[in-house]
Write a protein that holds these residues in place. Structure first.
Motif, PDB file in Angstrom:
ATOM      1  N   LEU A  35     -11.734  29.957   1.183  1.00  0.00           N
ATOM      2  CA  LEU A  35     -12.144  29.691  -0.199  1.00  0.00           C
ATOM      3  C   LEU A  35     -11.480  28.429  -0.736  1.00  0.00           C
ATOM      4  O   LEU A  35     -12.115  27.604  -1.401  1.00  0.00           O
ATOM      5  CB  LEU A  35     -11.790  30.883  -1.086  1.00  0.00           C
ATOM      6  CG  LEU A  35     -12.855  31.942  -1.337  1.00  0.00           C
ATOM      7  CD1 LEU A  35     -12.306  33.024  -2.247  1.00  0.00           C
ATOM      8  CD2 LEU A  35     -14.115  31.325  -1.939  1.00  0.00           C
ATOM      9  N   MET A  36     -10.195  28.271  -0.451  1.00  0.00           N
ATOM     10  CA  MET A  36      -9.459  27.114  -0.957  1.00  0.00           C
ATOM     11  C   MET A  36     -10.054  25.810  -0.411  1.00  0.00           C
ATOM     12  O   MET A  36     -10.275  24.846  -1.158  1.00  0.00           O
ATOM     13  CB  MET A  36      -7.988  27.219  -0.562  1.00  0.00           C
ATOM     14  CG  MET A  36      -7.132  26.063  -1.061  1.00  0.00           C
ATOM     15  SD  MET A  36      -5.399  26.245  -0.580  1.00  0.00           S
ATOM     16  CE  MET A  36      -5.533  26.109   1.205  1.00  0.00           C
ATOM     17  N   LEU A  37     -10.353  25.765   0.897  1.00  0.00           N
ATOM     18  CA  LEU A  37     -10.919  24.552   1.487  1.00  0.00           C
ATOM     19  C   LEU A  37     -12.298  24.247   0.899  1.00  0.00           C
ATOM     20  O   LEU A  37     -12.629  23.083   0.609  1.00  0.00           O
ATOM     21  CB  LEU A  37     -11.011  24.717   3.007  1.00  0.00           C
ATOM     22  CG  LEU A  37      -9.663  24.880   3.741  1.00  0.00           C
ATOM     23  CD1 LEU A  37      -9.901  25.141   5.222  1.00  0.00           C
ATOM     24  CD2 LEU A  37      -8.802  23.651   3.539  1.00  0.00           C
ATOM     25  N   LEU A  38     -13.115  25.293   0.724  1.00  0.00           N
ATOM     26  CA  LEU A  38     -14.443  25.095   0.153  1.00  0.00           C
ATOM     27  C   LEU A  38     -14.338  24.619  -1.301  1.00  0.00           C
ATOM     28  O   LEU A  38     -15.077  23.706  -1.725  1.00  0.00           O
ATOM     29  CB  LEU A  38     -15.234  26.403   0.236  1.00  0.00           C
ATOM     30  CG  LEU A  38     -16.633  26.403  -0.379  1.00  0.00           C
ATOM     31  CD1 LEU A  38     -17.527  25.399   0.342  1.00  0.00           C
ATOM     32  CD2 LEU A  38     -17.243  27.798  -0.325  1.00  0.00           C
ATOM     33  N   ARG A  39     -13.425  25.214  -2.040  1.00  0.00           N
ATOM     34  CA  ARG A  39     -13.294  24.863  -3.453  1.00  0.00           C
ATOM     35  C   ARG A  39     -12.702  23.477  -3.659  1.00  0.00           C
ATOM     36  O   ARG A  39     -12.968  22.836  -4.683  1.00  0.00           O
ATOM     37  CB  ARG A  39     -12.447  25.916  -4.174  1.00  0.00           C
ATOM     38  CG  ARG A  39     -13.206  27.227  -4.407  1.00  0.00           C
ATOM     39  CD  ARG A  39     -12.299  28.324  -4.897  1.00  0.00           C
ATOM     40  NE  ARG A  39     -13.060  29.509  -5.299  1.00  0.00           N
ATOM     41  CZ  ARG A  39     -12.515  30.668  -5.638  1.00  0.00           C
ATOM     42  NH1 ARG A  39     -11.176  30.816  -5.614  1.00  0.00           N
ATOM     43  NH2 ARG A  39     -13.270  31.688  -5.989  1.00  0.00           N
ATOM     44  N   ILE A  40     -11.892  23.012  -2.722  1.00  0.00           N
ATOM     45  CA  ILE A  40     -11.403  21.633  -2.810  1.00  0.00           C
ATOM     46  C   ILE A  40     -12.583  20.661  -2.753  1.00  0.00           C
ATOM     47  O   ILE A  40     -12.662  19.696  -3.525  1.00  0.00           O
ATOM     48  CB  ILE A  40     -10.391  21.341  -1.688  1.00  0.00           C
ATOM     49  CG1 ILE A  40      -9.097  22.122  -1.922  1.00  0.00           C
ATOM     50  CG2 ILE A  40     -10.092  19.842  -1.599  1.00  0.00           C
ATOM     51  CD1 ILE A  40      -8.104  21.998  -0.788  1.00  0.00           C
ATOM     52  N   PHE A  41     -13.511  20.935  -1.835  1.00  0.00           N
ATOM     53  CA  PHE A  41     -14.710  20.091  -1.702  1.00  0.00           C
ATOM     54  C   PHE A  41     -15.549  20.156  -2.981  1.00  0.00           C
ATOM     55  O   PHE A  41     -16.012  19.123  -3.498  1.00  0.00           O
ATOM     56  CB  PHE A  41     -15.520  20.556  -0.492  1.00  0.00           C
ATOM     57  CG  PHE A  41     -16.819  19.837  -0.312  1.00  0.00           C
ATOM     58  CD1 PHE A  41     -16.861  18.543   0.197  1.00  0.00           C
ATOM     59  CD2 PHE A  41     -18.020  20.450  -0.658  1.00  0.00           C
ATOM     60  CE1 PHE A  41     -18.072  17.874   0.340  1.00  0.00           C
ATOM     61  CE2 PHE A  41     -19.231  19.802  -0.506  1.00  0.00           C
ATOM     62  CZ  PHE A  41     -19.258  18.500  -0.006  1.00  0.00           C
ATOM     63  N   ILE A  42     -15.762  21.372  -3.499  1.00  0.00           N
ATOM     64  CA  ILE A  42     -16.558  21.518  -4.722  1.00  0.00           C
ATOM     65  C   ILE A  42     -15.823  20.907  -5.912  1.00  0.00           C
ATOM     66  O   ILE A  42     -16.434  20.306  -6.808  1.00  0.00           O
ATOM     67  CB  ILE A  42     -16.858  23.010  -4.987  1.00  0.00           C
ATOM     68  CG1 ILE A  42     -17.677  23.597  -3.832  1.00  0.00           C
ATOM     69  CG2 ILE A  42     -17.589  23.205  -6.310  1.00  0.00           C
ATOM     70  CD1 ILE A  42     -17.917  25.083  -3.947  1.00  0.00           C
ATOM     71  N   GLY A  43     -14.491  21.045  -5.936  1.00  0.00           N
ATOM     72  CA  GLY A  43     -13.706  20.521  -7.045  1.00  0.00           C
ATOM     73  C   GLY A  43     -13.841  19.021  -7.210  1.00  0.00           C
ATOM     74  O   GLY A  43     -13.842  18.502  -8.337  1.00  0.00           O
TER      75      GLY A  43
END
Length: 415
Positions: A35-43
């Motif tokens: 989740l953290m890696l995906l959310r970094i991209f979305i962020g």
């Protein structure tokens, strides 16, 4: 309700103590990393969208929806209570992103006095202020900003540091309440499963990564009706009134613990941790029990220190704690602090207590009850010393009465 100590208001552990919750966190860990890696991209895309779109309701709505994907859910209560004419919002401080959350609901500006400057300051949503100008010059600048027609409201966090939001509020600084005569309180509650919201001395970037790792973080924003300053009310009295109002709304305790007190407690805690770790590594059962005993003793001393600070709010907690460690008695410590036996003269102590914080409630009451100086300068040293002793005795009696009234003690119990 019992007054909390600093230990209750800060989470020093990021991970849970409960065994079952810790096992759930272990199971969740690989999911959280993904989740953290995906959310970094979305962020990154959230940031670009917020920069590209002009300030409007549509922009705030889109960014708010995208922030929900990042795990930051915002809920709002009493939105109709928000006054469009108010130029200053006052909010309690729980996380490093409180100002961003409020800005998702309504346009506002939050000045940053410490930390990063330039692009990083702007990217985090702060209004950069040159702290080298001094607090007085900054206050005048912000006062002019509040009086500017069409300017977005200011959002200030008078606690000036974060707490865990579960026990109490830090003492509100008085200077934000000198900017305008009318403010709107904003009560903020933050909830997150499995891990703590924040820990001391952690950077905002680390806190952001933990936010992305967590399954979700829910921000509850409640708008309270505007509050105006009454005639003859000082800035500190105004601040205390708003602090009590927000504490009541949040179900917390309004404390006299300051940002400086928190910083001092964190320093002492950090110094104590290596000693405790050394004792535990030694594998001695006896030393292990000593470490546990020290924790209970520190908590008891902290509770006694809070009682002394209620009577003498202008004395820093580290000085109170140091004396309590020697005396182990609230009443004796109050006497020692009033007489200042250790290093400074009694004249300096009386001068500090009467001149250290003119806005404090204790000093205001003291000024009305006790005469700070003799009517005339006595000719002989003996007479001058007698005058000083009389003033010290009067100051001690006032502090003793205040302590007895606050904790409902009998006269004999206070000895």
């Amino acid at each position: 309700m019992e007054t909390p100590v600093i230990e209750d208001m800060i989470d020093f552990r990021r991970l849970p103590k409960d065994t079952l919750v810790f096992l759930l966190l272990v199971i969740y860990f690989p999911v959280g990393v993904c989740l953290m890696l995906l959310r970094i991209f979305i962020g990154v895309h959230v940031f670009l969208v917020s920069c590209a779109l002009p300030e409007s309701f549509l922009r705030r709505f889109i960014v708010r929806v995208m922030c929900s994907v990042l795990g930051m859910h915002v809920r709002q209560q009493n939105p109709r209570s928000r006054d469009k004419n108010t130029k200053l919002y006052i909010c309690n401080h729980v996380t490093e992103f409180d100002h961003n959350i409020i800005n998702l609901l309504t346009p506002c500006c939050t000045p940053q006095f410490e930390g990063s400057t330039g692009f990083v300051c702007w990217a985090r949503g702060f209004m950069e202020v040159h702290s080298a100008l001094g607090r007085g010059a900054i206050g005048e600048s912000l006062q002019r900003y509040c009086s500017t027609e069409g300017a977005s409201p200011l959002l200030l966090l008078p606690e000036e540091d974060t707490t865990n939001g579960r026990a109490g509020l830090l003492k509100f600084s008085s200077w934000p309440f000198s900017l305008t005569d009318s403010i709107q309180p904003v009560a903020l509650r933050v909830a997150r499963p499995l891990i703590a919201l924040s820990t001391p001395e952690t950077s905002w970037l680390t806190e952001l990564l933990w936010t992305f790792f967590s399954p979700f973080t829910v921000y509850h924003v409640s708008w309270l009706p505007p509050v105006s300053r009454e005639d003859g009310e000082s800035s500190q009295e105004f601040a205390n009134k708003v602090q009590e109002l927000l504490a009541g709304e949040l179900g917390l305790i309004s404390t006299k613990i300051t940002k400086a007190d928190k910083a001092e407690h964190i320093k002492r805690k950090r110094r104590a941790l290596p000693q405790a770790s050394t004792s535990l590594r030694a594998g001695s059962i006896g030393l292990g029990f000593m470490v546990q005993g020290l924790g209970a003793e520190e908590r008891r001393i902290a509770q006694m220190a809070q009682q002394v600070k209620d009577v003498l709010p202008d004395i820093p907690l580290n000085i109170i704690t140091k004396d309590l460690a020697k005396t182990n008695c609230v009443n004796v410590t109050i006497t020692n602090l009033l007489e200042n036996k250790e290093e400074s003269s009694a004249e300096d102590t009386v001068g500090l207590l009467f001149g250290g914080s003119v806005n404090g409630p204790y000093c205001a009451a003291s000024a009305q009850t006790i005469k700070p100086a003799a009517k005339s300068f006595e000719k002989s040293p003996a007479d001058r010393h007698l005058s000083l002793q009389e003033r010290k005795e009067a100051l001690y009696n006032f502090a003793r009465r205040r302590y007895i009234e606050k904790y409902g003690l009998d006269q004999e119990d206070a000895h």
